[in-house]
Design a protein around this motif. Structure first.
Motif, PDB file in Angstrom:
ATOM      1  N   GLY A 191      31.925  94.818  70.640  1.00 45.87           N
ATOM      2  CA  GLY A 191      33.214  94.549  70.872  1.00 45.87           C
ATOM      3  C   GLY A 191      33.961  93.813  69.746  1.00 45.87           C
ATOM      4  O   GLY A 191      35.104  93.542  69.817  1.00 45.87           O
ATOM      5  N   MET A 192      33.299  93.747  68.678  1.00 45.96           N
ATOM      6  CA  MET A 192      34.031  93.104  67.346  1.00 45.96           C
ATOM      7  C   MET A 192      34.773  94.198  66.677  1.00 45.96           C
ATOM      8  O   MET A 192      34.306  95.140  66.578  1.00 45.96           O
ATOM      9  N   SER A 193      36.136  93.735  66.295  1.00 50.61           N
ATOM     10  CA  SER A 193      37.071  94.637  65.594  1.00 50.61           C
ATOM     11  C   SER A 193      36.533  94.811  64.202  1.00 50.61           C
ATOM     12  O   SER A 193      35.729  94.089  63.464  1.00 50.61           O
ATOM     13  N   PRO A 194      36.844  95.971  63.488  1.00 48.68           N
ATOM     14  CA  PRO A 194      36.611  96.148  62.155  1.00 48.68           C
ATOM     15  C   PRO A 194      36.915  95.025  61.280  1.00 48.68           C
ATOM     16  O   PRO A 194      36.246  94.466  60.467  1.00 48.68           O
ATOM     17  N   GLU A 195      38.241  94.364  61.444  1.00 46.17           N
ATOM     18  CA  GLU A 195      38.758  93.314  60.711  1.00 46.17           C
ATOM     19  C   GLU A 195      38.011  92.154  61.053  1.00 46.17           C
ATOM     20  O   GLU A 195      37.606  91.387  59.973  1.00 46.17           O
ATOM     21  N   GLN A 196      37.625  91.780  62.200  1.00 48.59           N
ATOM     22  CA  GLN A 196      36.412  90.579  62.259  1.00 48.59           C
ATOM     23  C   GLN A 196      35.347  90.771  61.769  1.00 48.59           C
ATOM     24  O   GLN A 196      34.662  89.856  61.060  1.00 48.59           O
ATOM     25  N   TYR A 197      34.732  92.040  61.859  1.00 46.16           N
ATOM     26  CA  TYR A 197      33.424  92.501  61.145  1.00 46.16           C
ATOM     27  C   TYR A 197      33.608  92.033  59.717  1.00 46.16           C
ATOM     28  O   TYR A 197      32.627  91.586  58.998  1.00 46.16           O
ATOM     29  N   LEU A 198      34.440  92.382  58.897  1.00 51.22           N
ATOM     30  CA  LEU A 198      34.775  92.255  57.640  1.00 51.22           C
ATOM     31  C   LEU A 198      34.694  90.926  57.114  1.00 51.22           C
ATOM     32  O   LEU A 198      34.298  90.394  56.156  1.00 51.22           O
TER      33      LEU A 198
END
Length: 606
Positions: A191-198
């Protein structure tokens, strides 16, 4: 700005991930269950100082105060002044804390519980100490004492150490392969977005102009790596001979370049390298063709991952792999870090430091890389298991090299000695014992353990029992004699010689049976289950499960035939095995034939 990861959400995510090399929890309470009270502020401040110094001197990390070891948030039960004192521990409990690489130093309210959240990055230019002069460093899940000299940074390493953490001003998320980033994000927390993961893994931060990517993000995920780092490459050279010759004698058969981001290099690099490792193709078990390799595949994969993950990306050279006739060499740009002793690597001592800690963290937490410092040790173990010489490790000006030689671990003399026992199909541990007993050398149990390279009693028993059954290892002194001699000489019983290796009778190995007799089985045993369990000792080629001629039921015994006698000897050495919740006994087939376990009275005639 909806993609901005809030500080509270980042803290929650980190707590869910649990303690690690990059994360530590500290309770703020003490006392028995149901009688908890606030811990002393001075003690908590000391722990804050130790943890933050340890993180700064290692690879950076996060500290949470008010969280139990299992991730339960119990919070702070202190007054406002005490909390402020703890937040100020950076200044009071770290020596010369000026320019300390603190990122976050906050009081958070999570689920109605107050906790402290600290985050520090790796210190590049300075080694930090506690007020009493002690130096700490993070190793796995612990903050351990360390000497300043051991972790002293050389100035010439500063650029390479910080290279993957620098921001790339003109790179955006659109320049990355979002499908890979999303895959990594889902693997961390669905559920985490790519931007949040980075942001979560410290590969990006939101600034005034939007999200800013660190160089590690580009190296790991860039769609077009040549735009940012043209030499993010692997070069594979196949050489006709044992060295590259110059001029008109140039003997490189093929010279192949692979270019791409780190994730592409890990997969494509292995696909290109693997065919070169194949030595020959044989017709194996199950009527299928199998490839035999000059070097252990997993050792080569470890060397490849090590070269890509830990290379110096500030150096504009590719990782270079030389495939010679007699060896395989992995050359990685950048020499060994000054804080790592090359002799520790050669001895197999785990070294917990990476030049590219952001890259290593992503690979490690996605299980693409082992524990920091474990890769090279595993290469040693894999080569040893295949009876190959240990790898050569060198660190020269601007280059770190791991070379695997296609050379036996045994000397020419030892190979000649082992050839005398060729008919017995000895495994690597049995061979070590036989070599230890070369030239009639008398062996004590401690010498055998040393030859095995292990203190595992089960391994000792299996190896010694098998060699004794074959007659290769002869008992020259009893256990009772060893006990008496130890008392007389003041030595340990384990150090008293008890065995000697005897030269085999050339005809004896042919008479060693490849069959065993198993009894004590349940009557509902089936052939598939029994074969699966007995195959632990080697390939089973035939099983007989006799039936009672009167009842038609399966007897509680079986005859197992292995492909070779050594497999049978291994099974006999174990003596019993668990099958279908019962303990079955294993004895030599010849003992059955002698009538010790004859089953004729039960209606079966062999």
């Amino acid at each position: 700005m909806e993609e901005v990861l809030s500080l509270i959400q980042r803290a929650k995510n980190s707590i869910l991930l649990g303690e690690s090399h990059f994360r530590e929890f500290k309770t703020a309470l003490e006392g028995k269950p149901g009688q908890k009270r606030p811990r002393r502020v001075a003690a908590i401040c000391s722990e804050i100082g130790e943890a933050l110094v340890a993180f700064a001197n290692a690879d950076g990390g996060e500290l949470f105060v008010g969280v139990e070891d299992d991730g339960t948030i119990t919070g702070l039960d202190h007054n406002e002044n005490d909390i402020q004192t703890m937040l100020n521990a950076i200044n009071t409990h770290i020596l010369d804390a000026k320019d300390f690489p603190i990122q976050i130093n906050s009081l958070l309210n999570i689920d109605e519980k107050l906790i402290l959240f600290f985050s520090v990055t790796k210190s590049i230019h300075k080694i930090y100490q506690l007020p009493d002069g002690r130096c700490m460093r993070r190793q796995d899940k612990s903050s351990m004492p360390a000497s300043i000299e051991k972790i002293q940074y050389e100035r010439r390493e500063s650029l390479s150490r910080g290279y993957d953490r620098e921001f790339v001003d003109d790179a955006t998320v659109k320049d990355l392969d979002i499908s890979i980033v999303q895959q990594m994000a889902d693997g961390l927390l669905r559920g985490m977005s790519p931007e949040q993961y980075l942001q979560q893994v410290n590969l990006a931060e939101y600034g005034i102009g939007g999200i800013r990517l660190r160089r590690a993000a580009v190296l790991l995920f860039a769609k077009d790596i040549t735009k940012w780092f043209p030499r993010c490459q692997i070069r594979i050279l196949k050489v006709n001979g044992d060295e590259v010759l110059p001029g008109d004698k140039y003997n490189v058969i093929s010279d192949d370049y692979i270019t791409g981001n780190i994730f592409y290099l890990l997969s494509a690099g292995w696909e290109r390298l693997r065919p070169f490792l194949s030595q020959k193709t044989v017709f194996g078990e199950g009527a299928t063709f199998e490839q035999l390799f000059s070097y252990p595949e997993n050792a080569c994969r470890e060397a490849l991952v090590n070269a890509i993950a830990h290379r110096d990306y500030s150096v504009s050279n590719p990782v270079t792999i030389y495939i010679y006739d007699n060896r395989l060499s992995f050359e990685s740009p950048g020499e060994l870090l000054s804080t790592i002793d090359i002799n520790d690597l050669r001895k197999g001592t785990g070294v917990h430091e990476s030049r590219n800690n952001n890259i290593a963290r992503v690979l490690r937490e996605n299980k693409l890389m082992r524990e920091l410092g474990e890769g090279i040790r595993r290469i040693f173990d894999l080569l040893k298991a295949q009876e190959l010489a240990p790898p050569q490790i060198e660190s020269t000006q601007g280059c770190f090299t791991i070379s695997m030689n296609h050379q036996s671990i045994y000397s020419e003399r030892e190979q000649m000695w082992l050839s005398l026992f060729a008919g017995y199909n000895l495994d690597q541990y049995q061979k070590r014992i036989v070599i230890a007993g070369i030239d009639g050398r008398k062996l004590s149990p401690s010498m055998i353990y040393s030859a095995l390279g292990s203190n595992d009693r089960n391994l000792y028993d299996r190896s010694v029992t098998t060699l004794r059954i074959t007659g290769i290892l002869k008992e020259i002194n009893t256990a009772a004699y060893a006990t008496k001699e130890a008392k007389k000489t003041g030595k340990q019983k384990q150090d008293i010689p008890r065995f000697a290796v005897t030269l085999p009778d050339n005809n004896k190995s042919d008479s060693v049976s490849n069959k065993v007799y198993v009894y004590g089985l349940t009557t509902n045993i089936d052939e598939i289950t029994l074969k699966k369990e007995m195959s632990l000792f080697g390939p089973v080629i035939n099983i007989k499960l006799p039936l009672d001629q009167t009842t038609g039921q399966i007897h509680g015994f079986a005859f197992i035939e292995y492909a070779d006698s050594n497999s049978a000897l291994k099974a006999i050495a174990i003596k019993n095995i668990k099958v279908n919740e019962c303990i079955a006994n294993i004895i030599p087939y010849k003992r059955y034939k002698k009538g010790h376990y004859n089953q004729e009275k039960r209606g079966y005639n062999n």
